[in-house]
Design a protein around this motif. Structure first.
Motif, PDB file in Angstrom:
ATOM      1  N   LYS A 149     -19.719 -12.579 -12.477  1.00 24.81           N
ATOM      2  CA  LYS A 149     -20.978 -12.627 -12.682  1.00 24.81           C
ATOM      3  C   LYS A 149     -21.740 -11.518 -11.868  1.00 24.81           C
ATOM      4  N   SER A 150     -21.089 -11.140 -10.566  1.00 27.20           N
ATOM      5  CA  SER A 150     -22.048 -10.412  -9.798  1.00 27.20           C
ATOM      6  C   SER A 150     -20.883  -9.174  -9.405  1.00 27.20           C
ATOM      7  N   TYR A 151     -19.735  -9.071 -10.102  1.00 24.20           N
ATOM      8  CA  TYR A 151     -18.756  -7.561  -9.807  1.00 24.20           C
ATOM      9  C   TYR A 151     -18.083  -7.278 -10.739  1.00 24.20           C
ATOM     10  N   LYS A 152     -17.673  -6.253 -10.447  1.00 25.01           N
ATOM     11  CA  LYS A 152     -16.789  -5.382 -11.234  1.00 25.01           C
ATOM     12  C   LYS A 152     -15.650  -4.839 -10.527  1.00 25.01           C
ATOM     13  N   GLY A 153     -14.301  -4.681 -10.962  1.00 30.27           N
ATOM     14  CA  GLY A 153     -13.288  -4.172  -9.919  1.00 30.27           C
ATOM     15  C   GLY A 153     -12.107  -3.948 -10.611  1.00 30.27           C
ATOM     16  N   PHE A 154     -10.905  -3.857 -10.060  1.00 27.94           N
ATOM     17  CA  PHE A 154      -9.700  -3.580 -10.600  1.00 27.94           C
ATOM     18  C   PHE A 154      -8.562  -4.315  -9.819  1.00 27.94           C
ATOM     19  N   LEU A 155      -7.602  -4.862 -10.419  1.00 32.63           N
ATOM     20  CA  LEU A 155      -6.487  -5.664  -9.942  1.00 32.63           C
ATOM     21  C   LEU A 155      -5.389  -4.552 -10.507  1.00 32.63           C
ATOM     22  N   VAL A 156      -4.455  -4.372  -9.533  1.00 26.26           N
ATOM     23  CA  VAL A 156      -3.293  -3.583  -9.727  1.00 26.26           C
ATOM     24  C   VAL A 156      -1.861  -4.579  -9.558  1.00 26.26           C
ATOM     25  N   ALA A 157      -1.136  -4.755 -10.622  1.00 26.71           N
ATOM     26  CA  ALA A 157       0.035  -5.489 -10.658  1.00 26.71           C
ATOM     27  C   ALA A 157       1.114  -4.501 -10.127  1.00 26.71           C
ATOM     28  N   ILE A 158       1.982  -4.763  -9.154  1.00 24.09           N
ATOM     29  CA  ILE A 158       3.081  -3.958  -8.584  1.00 24.09           C
ATOM     30  C   ILE A 158       4.172  -4.591  -8.992  1.00 24.09           C
ATOM     31  N   TYR A 159       5.209  -4.262  -9.802  1.00 29.38           N
ATOM     32  CA  TYR A 159       6.285  -4.894 -10.135  1.00 29.38           C
ATOM     33  C   TYR A 159       7.408  -4.706  -9.301  1.00 29.38           C
ATOM     34  N   ASP A 160       7.459  -3.741  -8.431  1.00 26.39           N
ATOM     35  CA  ASP A 160       8.577  -3.649  -7.350  1.00 26.39           C
ATOM     36  C   ASP A 160       7.763  -3.465  -6.218  1.00 26.39           C
ATOM     37  N   PRO A 161       7.836  -4.659  -5.156  1.00 27.12           N
ATOM     38  CA  PRO A 161       7.173  -4.597  -3.976  1.00 27.12           C
ATOM     39  C   PRO A 161       8.004  -3.817  -2.943  1.00 27.12           C
ATOM     40  N   SER A 162       9.326  -3.501  -3.123  1.00 21.62           N
ATOM     41  CA  SER A 162      10.056  -2.645  -2.356  1.00 21.62           C
ATOM     42  C   SER A 162       9.353  -1.227  -2.074  1.00 21.62           C
ATOM     43  N   ARG A 163       8.657  -0.793  -3.007  1.00 20.63           N
ATOM     44  CA  ARG A 163       8.009   0.370  -3.058  1.00 20.63           C
ATOM     45  C   ARG A 163       6.705   0.537  -2.017  1.00 20.63           C
ATOM     46  N   ILE A 164       6.207  -0.587  -1.632  1.00 23.58           N
ATOM     47  CA  ILE A 164       4.892  -1.086  -1.177  1.00 23.58           C
ATOM     48  C   ILE A 164       5.172  -0.813   0.767  1.00 23.58           C
TER      49      ILE A 164
END
Length: 368
Positions: A149-164
Motif C-alpha cells: 500500500k505504501s511501498y515498492k521495492g525488490f526481493l532478491v532470491a539467492i539460490y546459493d548462500p555460500s556465495r554470500i
C-alpha cells in the motif's frame, strides 16, 4: 506673386475626453490594487491553511501521523529533537509503548534449514513460492518486484548462500566507500548495505561500523556503542543464516563466518515478531535479510521518502518475509543507507543525496 502663408490651427484638447481618460486610468489602478490585495489574501490564506493542516496532523484526534512522526524521529538517534521539541516526554513514551516490536525469543535452530534441490514443477503452494522457485536451473539469483500500500521495492532470491559474504570499506576506521566501488572491487554480482555505522547528524563518512563485524571468520571491527541495539546477523560456515544476541566469542565458536550486528529480528525459527502499531520504527526506506527452510537466501530493499513509495514499517517487512517463506529474517540498516546494486547497476532509488543518491558506508552484503 505673394508667398502663401501656412496657418496652423491649434485645436484645444477635449476636456471631457481628458476626464474620461483619467477615470479609466484610476479604475485600472484600483483593479491592480484589488488584484494584488486578493493575491496577498490568497497567499496568506494558503500559508495559514498549510499550518492549520500541519497542526491538525501533529495534534489532532487522528493519531496516525503523530505516531509516524514520533517513532520515525526517535529511531534516528541523531534527530530525536524533531519529536522532543513538539511533544512532551509523556506523549512520546505513550506513542512508543503503542508502537513497538517484540522480537521472537531464542537463537536460530540451524537444523531447520535443509538445502533442497527442486525438480522442475508447475505446482506451487502459492504465488510467492512460484515467484521464488520458477527459474532456470542455472540461475544464481532472481529479482522479484515487491509492492504494498505504501511501498515498492525488490526481493532478491539467492539460490546459493555460500556465495554470500560481508565486504567492508578498505579504509575501515578512516572512511566508508560507495556500494558501487565495493561491488566492483570485490567482483560482486550483487551488493546490498548491511549494518549501521557511527553517523552523528547523518553526516559521517561511514568509517565506524556499529558493533562487531565478522568477515571470513575473523573479527575485522569491534566498535562498542551503547546506543546500538540488536544482535548478530550472519552466515555460518554451513551457509545458514543465524540470528542471536550473544558475544563475539560465542559467535566465532559457533562457526560464524560473515556477520554484522543490527536488528530488530523479524522471524526466528519460523516464529514472527509481534508488531504493535508500526513497530516503533516509523515508515522509511528499508533493508532486510532472510533465509528459507530450503536454504534460499533473501535480500530485501524497500524504496522510501518518494511520492511513489513512502516506505515500509517493521510489520511490512515481517509480512513480506513471511509471504516468501523466510524461517529466519532480520531488519538491517535502512533510511538513506538502503541501497542495492546488481551487476554494477543501482537497482533501487537511494535517497541519501549526492551522486546517484549514494553515501559512503562501512559494511555490505555481497554475492560473488
Amino acid at each position: 506673386m505673394a508667398k502663401e502663408e501656412t496657418i496652423e490651427l491649434l485645436v484645444p484638447e477635449n476636456e471631457e475626453n481628458n476626464n474620461l481618460g483619467k477615470k479609466a486610468k484610476k479604475k485600472k489602478n484600483q483593479k491592480k490594487k484589488k488584484s494584488k490585495k486578493k493575491k496577498r489574501v490568497i497567499g496568506l490564506s494558503s500559508v495559514l491553511g498549510f499550518f492549520a493542516i500541519i497542526l491538525f496532523l501533529l495534534y489532532g484526534p487522528w493519531a496516525g501521523f503523530r505516531n509516524l512522526w514520533i517513532t520515525t524521529a526517535m529511531t534516528t538517534m541523531n534527530h530525536q529533537y524533531l519529536a522532543t521539541m513538539l511533544y512532551s516526554d509523556e506523549t512520546i513514551q505513550e506513542v512508543l509503548r503503542k508502537n513497538a516490536i517484540i522480537e521472537p525469543a531464542g537463537k536460530t535452530n540451524t537444523s531447520l534449514i535443509k538445502f533442497t534441490k527442486y525438480k522442475k514443477s508447475t505446482v506451487y503452494k502459492n504465488k510467492y513460492e512460484e515467484q521464488i522457485l520458477d527459474r532456470n536451473e542455472k540461475d544464481l539469483y532472481k529479482v522479484i518486484d515487491i509492492q504494498g500500500k505504501s511501498y515498492k521495492g525488490f526481493l532478491v532470491a539467492i539460490y546459493d548462500p555460500s556465495r554470500i559474504s560481508i565486504a567492508t570499506s578498505k579504509y575501515l576506521g578512516k572512511r566508508g566507500e560507495a556500494i558501487t566501488t565495493v561491488a566492483k572491487d570485490n567482483n560482486a554480482i550483487i551488493a546490498m548495505n548491511a549494518g549501521g555505522f557511527y553517523d552523528p547528524d547523518w553526516n559521517s563518512n561511514g568509517a565506524l561500523p556499529h558493533g562487531t563485524v565478522i568477515s571470513n571468520g575473523k573479527v575485522v571491527s569491534d566498535y562498542d556503542d551503547a546506543s546500538m541495539g540488536g544482535g548478530f546477523i550472519g552466515f555460518t560456515k554451513e551457509n545458514k543464516l543465524v540470528l542471536g544476541k550473544f558475544s563475539k566469542s560465542e559467535a566465532l565458536k559457533m562457526g560464524m563466518r560473515d556477520a554484522v550486528e543490527f536488528g530488530p529480528f523479524l522471524i526466528i525459527n519460523g516464529k514472527s515478531a509481534f508488531v504493535k502499531g508500526n513497530g516503533g520504527w516509523g515508515i522509511a526506506p528499508r533493508t532486510a535479510i532472510g533465509q528459507r527452510k530450503d536454504g534460499i537466501a533473501l535480500f530485501l530493499v524497500i524504496n522510501g521518502r518518494l511520492a511513489t513509495s513512502i516506505g515500509a514499517d517493521m510489520g511490512d517487512l515481517t509480512e513480506i518475509m513471511e509471504n516468501y517463506g523466510a524461517v529466519n529474517a532480520a531488519n538491517l540498516d535502512g533510511g538513506s543507507s538502503t541501497e542495492l546494486v546488481i551487476n554494477n547497476k543501482i537497482i533501487n532509488t537511494p535517497v541519501a543525496g549526492g551522486k546517484n543518491g549514494l553515501r559512503d558506508m562501512a559494511t555490505f552484503w555481497i554475492v560473488k
